[in-house]
Write a protein that holds these residues in place. Structure first.
Motif, PDB file in Angstrom:
ATOM      1  N   VAL A   1      22.063 -42.486  21.933  1.00 25.15           N
ATOM      2  CA  VAL A   1      23.054 -43.336  22.585  1.00 25.15           C
ATOM      3  C   VAL A   1      22.835 -43.400  24.105  1.00 25.15           C
ATOM      4  O   VAL A   1      23.057 -44.429  24.729  1.00 25.15           O
ATOM      5  CB  VAL A   1      24.485 -42.881  22.208  1.00 25.15           C
TER       6      VAL A   1
ATOM      7  N   TYR B   1      20.024 -45.791  24.857  1.00 19.74           N
ATOM      8  CA  TYR B   1      20.428 -47.072  24.289  1.00 19.74           C
ATOM      9  C   TYR B   1      21.367 -47.810  25.251  1.00 19.74           C
ATOM     10  O   TYR B   1      21.233 -49.010  25.478  1.00 19.74           O
ATOM     11  CB  TYR B   1      21.111 -46.830  22.941  1.00 19.74           C
ATOM     12  N   ILE B   2      22.300 -47.069  25.828  1.00 17.36           N
ATOM     13  CA  ILE B   2      23.243 -47.686  26.753  1.00 17.36           C
ATOM     14  C   ILE B   2      22.630 -47.819  28.147  1.00 17.36           C
ATOM     15  O   ILE B   2      22.729 -48.847  28.799  1.00 17.36           O
ATOM     16  CB  ILE B   2      24.540 -46.844  26.858  1.00 17.36           C
TER      17      ILE B   2
ATOM     18  N   GLN C   1      18.212 -49.158  27.536  1.00 16.23           N
ATOM     19  CA  GLN C   1      17.690 -49.835  26.337  1.00 16.23           C
ATOM     20  C   GLN C   1      16.220 -49.484  26.088  1.00 16.23           C
ATOM     21  O   GLN C   1      15.442 -50.301  25.597  1.00 16.23           O
ATOM     22  CB  GLN C   1      17.848 -51.355  26.455  1.00 16.23           C
TER      23      GLN C   1
ATOM     24  N   ALA D   1      28.554 -42.187  17.423  1.00 15.82           N
ATOM     25  CA  ALA D   1      28.296 -43.604  17.688  1.00 15.82           C
ATOM     26  C   ALA D   1      27.189 -44.180  16.813  1.00 15.82           C
ATOM     27  O   ALA D   1      27.228 -45.346  16.437  1.00 15.82           O
ATOM     28  CB  ALA D   1      27.946 -43.806  19.159  1.00 15.82           C
ATOM     29  N   LEU D   2      26.170 -43.375  16.485  1.00 10.86           N
ATOM     30  CA  LEU D   2      24.990 -43.920  15.795  1.00 10.86           C
ATOM     31  C   LEU D   2      25.303 -44.451  14.392  1.00 10.86           C
ATOM     32  O   LEU D   2      24.968 -45.586  14.062  1.00 10.86           O
ATOM     33  CB  LEU D   2      23.886 -42.851  15.729  1.00 10.86           C
TER      34      LEU D   2
ATOM     35  N   LEU E   1      27.278 -47.636  14.264  1.00 15.01           N
ATOM     36  CA  LEU E   1      26.436 -48.754  14.706  1.00 15.01           C
ATOM     37  C   LEU E   1      25.587 -49.281  13.558  1.00 15.01           C
ATOM     38  O   LEU E   1      25.245 -50.456  13.512  1.00 15.01           O
ATOM     39  CB  LEU E   1      25.511 -48.306  15.844  1.00 15.01           C
TER      40      LEU E   1
ATOM     41  N   THR F   1      30.211 -48.867  23.095  1.00 17.23           N
ATOM     42  CA  THR F   1      28.757 -48.948  23.272  1.00 17.23           C
ATOM     43  C   THR F   1      28.292 -50.400  23.238  1.00 17.23           C
ATOM     44  O   THR F   1      27.572 -50.863  24.135  1.00 17.23           O
ATOM     45  CB  THR F   1      28.028 -48.174  22.146  1.00 17.23           C
TER      46      THR F   1
ATOM     47  N   SER G   1      29.332 -52.299  26.185  1.00 17.63           N
ATOM     48  CA  SER G   1      28.633 -51.898  27.401  1.00 17.63           C
ATOM     49  C   SER G   1      27.205 -52.446  27.461  1.00 17.63           C
ATOM     50  O   SER G   1      26.722 -52.802  28.529  1.00 17.63           O
ATOM     51  CB  SER G   1      28.630 -50.370  27.467  1.00 17.63           C
ATOM     52  N   VAL G   2      26.522 -52.517  26.314  1.00 13.67           N
ATOM     53  CA  VAL G   2      25.146 -53.039  26.351  1.00 13.67           C
ATOM     54  C   VAL G   2      25.101 -54.552  26.149  1.00 13.67           C
ATOM     55  O   VAL G   2      24.155 -55.206  26.559  1.00 13.67           O
ATOM     56  CB  VAL G   2      24.213 -52.369  25.302  1.00 13.67           C
TER      57      VAL G   2
END
Lengths: 283, 270
Positions: free
Chosen positions: A223, A226-227, A230, B202-203, B206, B222, B225-226
């Motif tokens: 995570v 990823y945040i 990327q 979180a994984l 997702l 998450t 945010s992305v």
């Protein structure tokens, strides 16, 4: 008590084990010999997934990224945790306050910590760079420089987890008998000698625990990059789990993704076994 | 003397470095975008607008309910299944008991990377994608919980069980009415570890949840945010992160010592 009662009681475990452990392990091996996008039927392709994996630069880059992460994260973690534990050891006033403070990042989600650090490490407005500017040191591209980004994440992960390891070391330190230090004092040992020849050998099992736990959590890294990045810049923060995730859920390469997961798990087990051998002999 | 002073200076510096970023986070989330890069403890240009934006862009209230529902129910299931299996392993004699015990140890050392993709496929096959079942069932049993229960039950005297059996109690009553009240610290430890792990996970969400109305908080934050929806506004992202942190931090403030003890005991297990 009936004869079958024990089996009834352990049945939740048996069921869970069969569905979520035994079956997936076997199925993952089957998957590694297939190409599958989950919609059309599975296609047997022999060892092609493994051949692809050995030539897949991005996979080895992801493994290497994780190793680079661990090479910074583990020593830093042990070093900081040991210092903080040493400072807290031997009844300091407010010890419980300090412990609670160090532990705060441990309990919150990695998502929270990452969003927070994204700001701290931001090139233009980040607090860290503002501090550097204030001390007239040139700013650092913490997350945009390919040579730096993974180490920034390693430092962040240390900040998040170190509180737990402080506690583990404290438990370890408190189990060292005071007589050892008293005897060393009589012999006129220096503080360093006492640390090196009494404390370190006595807390060796704890060090081993910390190494293994942070290795496993490092190999699970997902995570945060990823945040934060990327996987960039130039795939230097791409973690293995991220790559498995990408192959499965961006490209729908289920067979290949399972092969990645399988081989990566073997690498993890191999590393942990090596660590056990090496760390247990140390000190 | 000088050494003690140095010790406190270092400890206070360390404590500040762990606490201050959280305080900054709360105050930044209440600041206008221009106040974000300041280092102050109080919001600059106080405004609720970041929170208003978060709630209009993503269903964070719904995600909070989803997370709470999933975490509470799953924790309950982990306690029940862990107590049952742990009790059988600790107090009953049956063929295959040691075998199951070693299997549990083996399960704990197995890296999750190997089961991740096959487990996702199981969810697809069962039709559980985008349902709560995918978030609950795979986590409804935990090896660590079984081992902790086993250890706690082993420390209880056999006489307690024998007396209950003479009174005609069945095994489920023995576990949940007679033995459990004697090992509440273990129950608390497992509750904290499980709840915290689920709340922060979180994984897996997702992977198995795509429908926004089923998402858990860490997953939603998450993706927010992305994805592009925060529109590069840092204040909004930080507000979302604060909302995600608040429930667990509040629990931590109440059960601080238990949190620390629980985590330490799980760490020392291996």
């Amino acid at each position: 008590m009936k004869k079958w009662t024990p089996y009834l009681l352990v049945s939740p475990y048996i069921l869970h084990f069969a569905v979520f452990v035994a079956f997936p392990v076997v199925f993952s091996v089957v998957l590694t010999f297939h190409s599958w996008n989950i919609i059309s039927p599975m296609q047997y392709i022999g060892l092609a997934n493994y051949e692809h994996l050995f030539k897949d630069r991005l996979f080895w880059q992801a493994v290497w990224n994780t190793v680079r992460f661990l090479l910074v994260h583990i020593p830093l973690q042990i070093f900081v945790a040991l210092i903080l534990a040493e400072l807290l050891n031997r009844t300091v006033r407010g010890a419980s306050f300090f412990r609670a403070a160090f532990f705060l990042p441990v309990i919150v989600s990695g998502v929270v910590v990452t969003i927070l650090w994204q700001q701290l490490l931001s090139y233009n407005s980040g607090i860290l760079n503002r501090l550097l500017t204030a001390m007239s040191v040139p700013r650092v591209a913490w997350l945009d420089d390919p040579a730096v980004a993974m180490y920034s994440i390693a430092v962040m992960a240390t900040w998040k987890n170190v509180g737990l390891y402080v506690i583990l070391f404290l438990v370890g330190l408190q189990s060292v008998p005071m007589q050892y230090y008293e005897a060393a004092d009589l012999e006129g040992a220096t503080n360093w000698q006492k640390f090196r020849f009494i404390t370190l050998p006595m807390i060796n099992p704890t060090i081993f625990t910390v190494v293994v736990l942070s290795t496993i959590s490092g190999f699970s890294l997902f995570v945060e990059p990823y945040i934060m990045t990327q996987g960039g810049p130039m795939n230097t923060t791409l973690s293995a789990v991220m790559y498995i995730y990408r192959q499965a859920f961006q490209f729908y390469h289920m067979g290949y993704s399972a092969t990645l997961g399988f081989c990566f798990a073997l690498i993890i087990l191999f590393v942990v076994v090596i660590q056990r051998r090496y760390v247990e002999q140390e000190v | 003397m000088a050494q003690t002073a140095l010790k406190y200076v270092l400890l206070i510096l360390a404590a500040v470095s762990f606490i201050y970023p959280f305080i900054w986070m709360v105050s930044a989330s209440l600041s206008s975008e221009s106040g974000l890069s300041s280092l102050t403890l109080l919001p600059v240009g106080f405004t609720w607008s970041n929170y208003v934006t978060v709630f209009t862009k993503i269903p964070l209230d719904r995600a909070f309910l989803n997370s709470s529902f999933v975490a509470i129910l799953t924790t309950g299931l982990v306690l029940i299944s862990g107590a049952m299996v742990g009790y059988a392993l600790a107090k009953l004699d049956f063929v295959g008991r040691d075998w199951i015990f070693y299997l549990i140890i083996f399960t704990m050392t197995l890296p999750f990377q190997i089961t991740l993709i096959p487990n996702y496929i199981t969810m697809v096959r069962l039709g559980w994608v985008d349902t709560y079942l995918a978030l609950i069932v795979p986590f409804a049993l935990s090896s660590l919980s079984i081992l902790l229960f086993r250890q706690a039950f082993q420390s209880l005297p056999q006489a307690l069980i024998d007396a209950a059996r003479l009174d005609g109690a069945n095994e489920m009553r023995i576990i949940f009415q007679i033995l459990i009240p004697n090992i509440l610290p273990t129950v608390l430890t497992i509750t904290i570890l499980t709840f915290m792990g689920l709340w922060n996970e979180a994984l897996w969400p997702l992977i198995v949840i795509r429908d926004e109305s089923r998402m858990t908080m860490p997953q939603l934050v998450t993706l927010f945010s992305v994805g592009g929806r925060a529109e590069g506004q840092l204040g909004v992202k930080i507000a979302a992160a604060v909302m995600l942190a608040i429930p667990i931090v509040i629990l931590y403030l109440f059960f601080q010592k238990h949190f620390i003890r629980s985590m330490a005991s799980s760490g020392l297990k291996d």
